[in-house]
Scaffold this active site. Sequence first.
Site, PDB file in Angstrom:
ATOM      1  N   GLU A 256       1.065   2.234   6.072  1.00  0.00           N
ATOM      2  CA  GLU A 256       2.016   1.168   5.764  1.00  0.00           C
ATOM      3  C   GLU A 256       1.339  -0.197   5.756  1.00  0.00           C
ATOM      4  OE1 GLU A 256       6.116   1.794   5.523  1.00  0.00           O
ATOM      5  OE2 GLU A 256       4.514   2.660   4.333  1.00  0.00           O
TER       6      GLU A 256
ATOM      7  N   THR B  99       7.840  -4.345  -2.239  1.00  0.00           N
ATOM      8  CA  THR B  99       8.048  -4.858  -0.888  1.00  0.00           C
ATOM      9  C   THR B  99       7.328  -6.176  -0.660  1.00  0.00           C
ATOM     10  OG1 THR B  99       8.330  -2.613  -0.047  1.00  0.00           O
ATOM     11  CG2 THR B  99       7.811  -4.314   1.563  1.00  0.00           C
TER      12      THR B  99
END
Length: 370
Positions: free
Chosen positions: A184, A238
Amino acid sequence: MATLCFHSPSKPISYFHPKSKPSPPLFSKVSVLRCKASVQTLVSVEPEPVFTSVKTFAPATVANLGPGFDFLGCAVDGLGDHVTLRVDPSVRAGEVLISEITGTTTKLSTNPLRNCAGIAAIATMKMLGIRSVGLSLDLHKGLPLGSGLGSSAASAAAAAVAVNEIFGRKLVREELVLAGLESEAKVSGYHADNIAPAIMGGFVLIRNYEPLDLKPLRFPEDKELFFVLVSPEFEAPTKKMRAALPTEIPMVHHVWNSSQAAALVAAVLEGDAVMLGKALSSDKVVEPTRAPLIPGMEAVKKAALEAGAFGCTISGAGPTAVAVIDAAEKGEEIGERMVEAFMRVGNLKSVACVKKLDKVGARLVSSVSS
């Protein structure tokens, strides 16, 4: 993790977002040091594979849940990614080869150092001290990129669990979250509100990042909760959506969001879907900034609430909208109204589905013994 600087009520609060800064180059000293600091070998003896191949699944996730930006998330049933992992003598010992990527996207790199599944698999191998075995990995994407449903986390979770399973499940789930965080961090920032529920299932509260402290929140078994997920044909990366976040907020908004996040946690533990929906709908910090970037989102939320949803917000960074209700049939009606609003106001085609909470998280689907 974001740092708060408290000021008088008449002044705004400053939020610093170190994880919103551009990631360092993949092979920079910073990346190597962070990897060494967060991923260490956790077993004393290198384990041998107990399976020649395994297939795993990791579910989609809804991060933030309105006021819980970066510290609350949950897993949803039925949507997600699959990983098939094999012991492969043709792959150099201690390494991973990504042999195939199928499903909703073909844009992903097969370089394991630049792929969510590959990074998580390598991190898990480091934790296990694997130096004598090479692995090949197939990734099947069930989630589209930039959907707001934890696409990168699902790939990382499925890969981490696959490596752990093939070597006899030596690591606990909280340790696998650390491996997923390595992935991530490369893609969307060092936040666990997708990867933690993807691996652990259910609702998860991230109390702290240094050291990582995860608190599963158990929604009562005898209570019903359904998520109406409406995904438009629109990509919201994102990193772009993080860049839109404010650097300062008024103290009154901080107090409000804190109270709503606390109410959301209480609602989960009590199984109160109505209160959960009210809290989920009440973000005054992140959603107001991101919603205008998703065509039609404000109208979609209004349509969901008018159709009877207990609450509605943006799932993660978007563009998927998520509403909550306690009956599947009612959820289907709400989804129809949300789809109509996306088309009417945002001129976006979208698809709706009604899903339950995934209480299991990433898991083994099948295996072939050694």
